[in-house]
Scaffold this motif. Structure first.
Motif, short mmCIF file in Angstrom:
data_model
loop_
_atom_site.label_atom_id
_atom_site.label_comp_id
_atom_site.label_asym_id
_atom_site.label_seq_id
_atom_site.Cartn_x
_atom_site.Cartn_y
_atom_site.Cartn_z
N UNK A 193 0.73 -1.24 -0.03
CA UNK A 193 0.12 0.15 -0.08
C UNK A 193 0.83 1.33 0.02
N UNK A 194 1.82 1.22 0.75
CA UNK A 194 2.86 2.71 0.94
C UNK A 194 3.67 2.46 -0.31
N UNK A 195 4.01 1.46 -0.83
CA UNK A 195 4.73 1.43 -2.25
C UNK A 195 4.27 2.36 -3.23
N UNK A 196 2.77 2.27 -3.27
CA UNK A 196 2.16 3.00 -4.25
C UNK A 196 2.14 4.38 -4.05
N UNK A 197 2.66 4.75 -2.89
CA UNK A 197 2.79 6.28 -2.65
C UNK A 197 1.50 6.81 -1.69
N UNK A 198 0.82 5.89 -1.14
CA UNK A 198 -0.26 6.14 -0.15
C UNK A 198 0.25 6.30 1.16
N UNK A 199 0.47 7.40 1.52
CA UNK A 199 1.46 7.37 2.80
C UNK A 199 0.55 7.99 4.12
N UNK A 200 -0.67 8.15 4.09
CA UNK A 200 -1.32 8.60 5.48
C UNK A 200 -2.50 7.65 5.71
N UNK A 201 -2.94 7.53 6.99
CA UNK A 201 -3.79 6.48 7.16
C UNK A 201 -4.63 7.35 8.48
N UNK A 202 -6.10 7.07 8.55
CA UNK A 202 -6.90 7.67 9.47
C UNK A 202 -7.83 6.75 10.23
N UNK A 203 -7.76 5.47 9.81
CA UNK A 203 -8.60 4.48 10.04
C UNK A 203 -8.27 4.07 11.72
N UNK A 204 -9.32 3.17 12.29
CA UNK A 204 -9.11 2.60 13.66
C UNK A 204 -8.03 1.56 13.69
N UNK A 252 -11.99 8.08 17.57
CA UNK A 252 -11.84 6.43 18.12
C UNK A 252 -10.51 5.90 18.36
N UNK A 253 -9.64 6.81 17.80
CA UNK A 253 -8.02 6.59 17.64
C UNK A 253 -7.42 6.99 19.24
N UNK A 254 -8.26 7.75 19.83
CA UNK A 254 -7.82 8.25 21.16
C UNK A 254 -7.88 7.14 22.06
N UNK A 255 -6.81 6.40 22.06
CA UNK A 255 -6.80 5.22 23.20
C UNK A 255 -5.54 5.44 23.84
N UNK A 261 -20.99 -2.33 20.20
CA UNK A 261 -20.87 -0.98 20.60
C UNK A 261 -19.27 -1.05 20.72
N UNK A 262 -18.84 0.28 20.51
CA UNK A 262 -17.56 0.54 20.77
C UNK A 262 -16.66 0.46 19.37
N UNK A 263 -17.29 0.07 18.13
CA UNK A 263 -16.71 0.01 16.84
C UNK A 263 -17.62 0.10 15.80
N UNK A 264 -17.31 0.76 14.90
CA UNK A 264 -18.26 0.72 13.46
C UNK A 264 -17.88 -0.48 12.78
N UNK A 265 -16.89 -1.16 12.69
CA UNK A 265 -16.63 -2.41 12.12
C UNK A 265 -17.54 -3.55 12.57
N UNK A 266 -18.13 -4.49 11.82
CA UNK A 266 -19.00 -5.53 12.21
C UNK A 266 -18.47 -6.87 12.10
N UNK A 288 -1.38 14.08 13.10
CA UNK A 288 -2.24 15.03 13.46
C UNK A 288 -3.38 14.53 13.75
N UNK A 289 -4.33 15.48 14.60
CA UNK A 289 -5.78 15.28 14.83
C UNK A 289 -6.41 15.48 13.70
N UNK A 290 -7.54 14.81 13.39
CA UNK A 290 -8.76 15.00 12.50
C UNK A 290 -9.83 14.61 12.98
N UNK A 291 -11.22 15.00 12.10
CA UNK A 291 -12.36 14.77 12.84
C UNK A 291 -13.12 13.30 11.89
N UNK A 292 -12.65 13.45 10.60
CA UNK A 292 -13.33 12.49 9.78
C UNK A 292 -14.58 12.58 9.47
N UNK A 293 -15.53 12.09 10.23
CA UNK A 293 -16.98 12.33 9.90
C UNK A 293 -17.61 12.80 11.42
#
Length: 596
Positions: free
Chosen positions: A219-230, A251-254, A418-423, A271-276
């Motif tokens: 994934x990084x090799x393709x030049x995609x070098x940031x991630x905001x997911x859980x 949800x990453x403030x663990x 609860x606690x996660x948007x993944x199923x 950095x901090x972001x809100x996403x949604x």
């Protein structure tokens, strides 16, 4: 005599280079910081305070005593459509939170209206009090036409065109990560190859939950070098070790993740972001200031938190004219009361040297942006019939159980926690009698997703269990990312009422119980946006949230949980108009596992 337009007198200004507060008088000329006078304010350098002042005349003087002067916050990964507001309305609310720059990725509206939707969001942001930049939607659809049906498609040529648009600063989150690591030829991979040759410094945002090891490297090799997911700690450690820029949403403030960043001094790389941010949360808690506040309350160092909400996001997006309060930088700042316990609620906010928010004053009268007529007629569905909500049984099972026959069948079910948007995927045995599935009473809710863009008339069926509703029904056209109409419930009559109400409204979210609409938020613009004032949207959405909870939803964010049940890039099992999607496999899977 030198002249300035504005003087912030006697404040304590945050210095992003030293990461500390320094007493200073700050002069603004035009749109930029002109002079940060620490000597005059501190009585240093052989020049008295009065002598220093006499050399500069300011058109306006604002008393900064008792205040900290912070750079305007910068949120570089967010989606305005998630608030269900139009850009100007969102910008007004963001300004009151000390946010002066946003980078929005409009893939939600692009999934409904394609290129036209993106252009309208860009045009609709021009009257915003804050700067709104955009990322190119790189994954529209988020997967492919076999897994979801969208109203618009953004391909290689569209991306090339959008990269030349004013205000576009990055490639938005690349979401079809499973296909990328498999080496599939995609429109976005073509575009990434193009960028590597034509614009190798382009910023490319990513979305890769659970990727580790060689897959993460691909994934990084393709030049995609940031991630905001859980992520868990091990996953986040891999990202930092491999040079990925990490964007921390709520949800990453663990605690263990924040401690890892602190212990290793990784402030330059995050950095901090809100996403949604949903409209009711935006009204009640705030925007990026809420994330910063929560991080600080959890032990993240105050001065580093300010740095990661202003300076590092500005550098990430190559917005090098902001993010710090120094000569030549944009005069984007906020004045926050100095308290023993820092509260990120500004008294004043300035953008380009102009006041855009003052606590206690009434906001500006907003002029609604007029979207094209077709944007208000985007739900292309006729009235729904009861039989359309019944999931079709396997032909042999149906035939064997007609005329009094009974047997049991194993059903694939989406499990919400609860606690996660993944199923998760679970399996439930259900009875079939007289050719009908007897699903009621099994602890599972029936769900159906109806293609509403006028493309093919698909209907996908599924069942949902766990921390979701337990009675009544809910329906939404705000359904990530394809935004088809989804209805879920314990009763098909209530489901019909909910779905028909959204067709009548031309989009929105509603709940139904005992045949009556219990709550609703109309979203007439593309089925995902409202033109109402921010507070009105927040109040109506809060009513929907409370109704979902009353119907049994037990989740830290029931709105987001409901609206991401169809997101086929977020693990593990999701429901679209094409049916159940196994996210890891990247393919649809049958609702029924066996005919036993």
């Amino acid at each position: 005599m030198e002249k300035a337009d504005l003087l912030i007198k006697g404040t304590e200004v945050y210095n992003s280079y030293l990461k500390k507060f320094i007493p200073a008088d700050v002069y603004v000329k035009g749109e930029r910081i002109w002079y940060v006078d620490t000597k005059g304010c501190m009585g240093m350098g052989g020049q008295s305070e009065d002598e220093g002042r006499q050399q500069i005349e300011a058109g306006r003087i604002l008393d900064g005593r008792g205040h900290l002067m912070l750079p305007g916050f910068i949120d570089i990964h967010m989606h305005i459509e998630s608030s269900m507001m139009t850009p100007v309305s969102f910008g007004e609310r963001a300004a009151s939170c000390g946010v002066t720059t946003l980078v929005s990725e409009p893939h939600e509206i692009a999934n409904v209206m394609g290129m036209q939707g993106i252009h309208e969001m860009i045009n609709g942001a021009k009257d915003s009090p804050v700067d709104i930049y955009y990322g190119i939607p790189s994954s529209v659809p988020s997967t492919n036409e076999k897994l979801e049906t969208t109203g618009g498609v953004i391909g290689f040529e569209e991306m090339k065109h959008l990269m030349q648009e004013d205000g576009v600063v990055c490639v938005g989150e690349v979401m079809n990560y499973r296909q990328i690591v498999r080496g599939d030829e995609l429109e976005i991979t073509r575009f990434l190859d193009y960028l590597r040759e034509e614009d190798p410094q382009a910023v490319v945002e990513g979305h890769c939950p659970s990727l580790v090891g060689l897959d993460l490297a691909k994934f990084l090799y393709r030049g995609i070098d940031a991630d905001h997911t859980e992520h868990n700690l091990e996953e986040i450690r891999e990202r930092f070790e491999n040079g990925m820029f990490v964007e921390l949403q709520e949800k990453m403030l663990k605690r263990e993740i924040l401690e890892y960043i602190i212990d290793n001094g990784l402030y330059e790389h995050c950095c901090f972001v809100t996403d949604d941010t949903m409209a009711d949360e935006l009204k009640e808690h705030g925007q990026l200031n809420y994330i910063v506040q929560k991080a600080v309350d959890m032990g993240f160092p105050l001065k580093e938190a300010i740095y990661c909400a202003s300076y590092t996001p500005a550098r990430r997006m190559n917005l090098r004219d902001r993010g710090a309060l120094a000569p030549g930088r944009r005069a984007d700042f906020q004045l926050v009361r100095r308290e023993e316990h820092m509260i990120f609620e500004p008294d004043y906010v300035f953008k380009d040297g102009k006041e855009i928010f003052c606590k206690g004053e009434t906001g500006r009268q907003l002029r609604p942006y007029g979207f094209p007529t077709g944007f208000y007629h985007s739900v292309h569905l006729d009235s729904i019939l009861a039989e359309q909500l019944e999931p079709p049984l396997p032909r042999k099972v149906r035939e064997r159980t007609l005329n009094g026959g009974r047997e049991r069948i194993l059903v694939r079910v989406i499990e919400v926690h609860d606690g996660c948007t993944q199923t998760k995927e679970s399996h439930v045995e259900m009875e079939v009698a007289d050719g009908k599935l007897l699903w009621q009473g099994t602890g599972c809710m029936l769900a159906a997703v109806m293609e509403r863009h006028g493309r093919n008339g698909n209907i996908g069926y599924g069942f949902v269990t766990g921390d979701c509703i337990k009675r009544g029904a809910a329906a939404t056209t705000y359904y990530h990312d394809h935004h088809n109409l989804m209805v879920i419930g314990a009763d098909t009559d209530d489901m019909l009422t909910a779905a028909r109400r959204l067709i009548q409204l031309q989009g929105g979210i509603c709940t139904v119980e005992d045949g009556r609409v219990a709550s609703e938020l109309p979203l007439p613009v593309c089925g995902i946006l409202s033109e109402l004032p921010a507070d009105d949207i927040g109040n109506m959405l809060r009513s929907v949230r409370e109704s979902l909870i009353d119907l049994g939803y037990r989740h830290y964010n029931p709105i987001m949980s409901l609206c991401t049940l169809g997101l086929p890039v977020s693990p593990a099992l999701k429901l679209t108009d094409c049916g159940l999607v196994d996210v890891a496999k990247g393919e649809t899977v049958p609702l029924f596992l066996t005919e036993a």
